[in-house]
Design an enzyme around this catalytic site. Sequence first.
Site, PDB file in Angstrom:
ATOM      1  N   GLU A 277      22.760 -26.827  39.773  1.00 41.35           N
ATOM      2  CA  GLU A 277      22.905 -25.362  39.756  1.00 41.35           C
ATOM      3  C   GLU A 277      22.617 -24.760  41.124  1.00 41.35           C
ATOM      4  O   GLU A 277      23.111 -23.689  41.452  1.00 41.35           O
ATOM      5  CB  GLU A 277      21.963 -24.735  38.713  1.00 41.35           C
ATOM      6  N   HIS A 298      23.539 -52.259  32.091  1.00 41.24           N
ATOM      7  CA  HIS A 298      24.408 -52.870  31.078  1.00 41.24           C
ATOM      8  C   HIS A 298      25.478 -51.885  30.618  1.00 41.24           C
ATOM      9  O   HIS A 298      26.121 -52.093  29.595  1.00 41.24           O
ATOM     10  CB  HIS A 298      23.547 -53.355  29.909  1.00 41.24           C
ATOM     11  N   LYS A 413      30.287 -18.014  29.548  1.00 39.77           N
ATOM     12  CA  LYS A 413      29.646 -17.031  28.653  1.00 39.77           C
ATOM     13  C   LYS A 413      30.620 -15.912  28.308  1.00 39.77           C
ATOM     14  O   LYS A 413      30.750 -15.514  27.149  1.00 39.77           O
ATOM     15  CB  LYS A 413      28.398 -16.432  29.320  1.00 39.77           C
TER      16      LYS A 413
HETATM   17  O1  PA5 Z   1      17.860 -22.009  36.449  1.00 35.84           O
HETATM   18  C1  PA5 Z   1      18.264 -21.041  35.829  1.00 35.84           C
HETATM   19  O2  PA5 Z   1      18.108 -19.862  36.256  1.00 35.84           O
HETATM   20  C2  PA5 Z   1      18.949 -21.191  34.498  1.00 35.84           C
HETATM   21  O3  PA5 Z   1      19.150 -22.524  34.170  1.00 35.84           O
HETATM   22  C3  PA5 Z   1      18.132 -20.523  33.405  1.00 35.84           C
HETATM   23  O4  PA5 Z   1      16.848 -21.103  33.360  1.00 35.84           O
HETATM   24  C4  PA5 Z   1      18.792 -20.653  32.036  1.00 35.84           C
HETATM   25  O5  PA5 Z   1      20.098 -20.172  32.071  1.00 35.84           O
HETATM   26  C5  PA5 Z   1      17.994 -19.894  30.973  1.00 35.84           C
HETATM   27  O6  PA5 Z   1      17.897 -18.538  31.321  1.00 35.84           O
HETATM   28  P1  PA5 Z   1      16.862 -17.566  30.633  1.00 35.84           P
HETATM   29  O7  PA5 Z   1      15.492 -18.020  30.975  1.00 35.84           O
HETATM   30  O8  PA5 Z   1      17.175 -16.229  31.216  1.00 35.84           O
HETATM   31  O9  PA5 Z   1      17.113 -17.615  29.152  1.00 35.84           O
END
Ligand code: PA5
Length: 424
Positions: A277, A298, A413
Amino acid sequence: MIKLDLKDAKLNEDLSLWQEKVSKAHRDLHEKTGVGNDFVGWVKWPLDYDKSEFERILQLKKRMEGKYDTVLVCGIGGSYLGARAAIEMIKGLYPDDGIEVIFVGNTFSHTYISQVLEHIRNKEVVLNVISKSGTTTETSVSFRIFKHFMEEKYGAEAKDRIYATTDKARGTLKELADKEGYEQFVIPDDIGGRYSVFTAVGLLPLALANVDIEALMKGSADAYRELNTDSLEENPAYRYAVARRILDKQGYTAEYFVTYHLQLTMIAEWWKQLFGESEGKDGKGILPTSACFTTDLHSLGQFIQEGKKTEFETILYIDEMEKDLVFPEDRDDLDHMNYLAGKKLSWVSQMAFEGTLSAHSEDGGNPNIVIHLKDNSAYSFGYMIYFFFLACGMTCYLLDINPFNQPGVEVYKKKMFKLLGKPE
Ligand code: PA5
């Protein structure tokens, strides 16, 4: 605490050529002058963390001691991976302290959610819902279902068993928690989800799971101090960050994060999210993937040894994993395994590591980076996580990427909300 071994990394550039860029990026991270600088609260957090909230977490754990055997943690992405990775690394997959931690809110799988509901019917449950935005759909769907479960099971007492970790002032979860009277914990504005395991996001579930969060924070603080130098010679996190960039330039498009223990596979999942990310944007980045050896030798082993040469390996090798056993002698030796009798299984594992490194690096020609971590304690976990935070921030800055946003995640989303008929 961490030793970085680059002797099999096959780098065709001298690391020291990157020193100037590293020094600039180091300043940008520490002085908040780089891109995404609203989200670098994690850099000094190991020293600056909210001590009174930390105390409140310890008090809550003490107050609830003996009243629960199951901790439901409801969250996704950065709001669950760190805690899960820590619990598995530190306590193993089958802990014997009578506390089961179950992660929900990270899937729409109706089968999984239904099975968890059945599984916990007769358990003593506490529920920690975690969402920074307070609106993440996977988390909200599960939370409503498990909130109803708690209310049916505990009636008015449910509110003393539900804890919300979210923004200090905004969001649907914040409003709901205020109205319901849940005890609340804060995700700081300047710390993004995947950099948040040292906040209540990780600390509350970990405390409830009997993990020593004081040792964990000490590990992170020691890492902060020891890695707070721009010198490439002295800073293994930055050497790792630069090695990735050099391998990227050499044409390697994927990085296998390799572990040697099944209880470390969630560390790999956490690492994949952190690097995936943070780095995968603007058409750039190295694909983060993972393998657990020797299990996956394996399955993926053939490809890694002889397939298309597009990946390098980063091995997290823990030198002193706890619990060991000696391989037994057998009088009849029908399985012809007596050649290992009297040897420790840790030694067998180490020989597998050394043999595989040689096979992949020397025979297969794959670059291999080895990260040695002392042990699987809470302290080492804290140290290691901070090491990867820093390496990730640095490697992204060296690529001119903002490591702290994730604009691409919104696309699925939007499409999903349209299909679900979510009101605008
Ligand atoms: O690293 C990030 O910002 C994301 O992976 C969030 O942690 C994830 O989308 C969850 O978001 P939230 O804590 O707003 O529910």
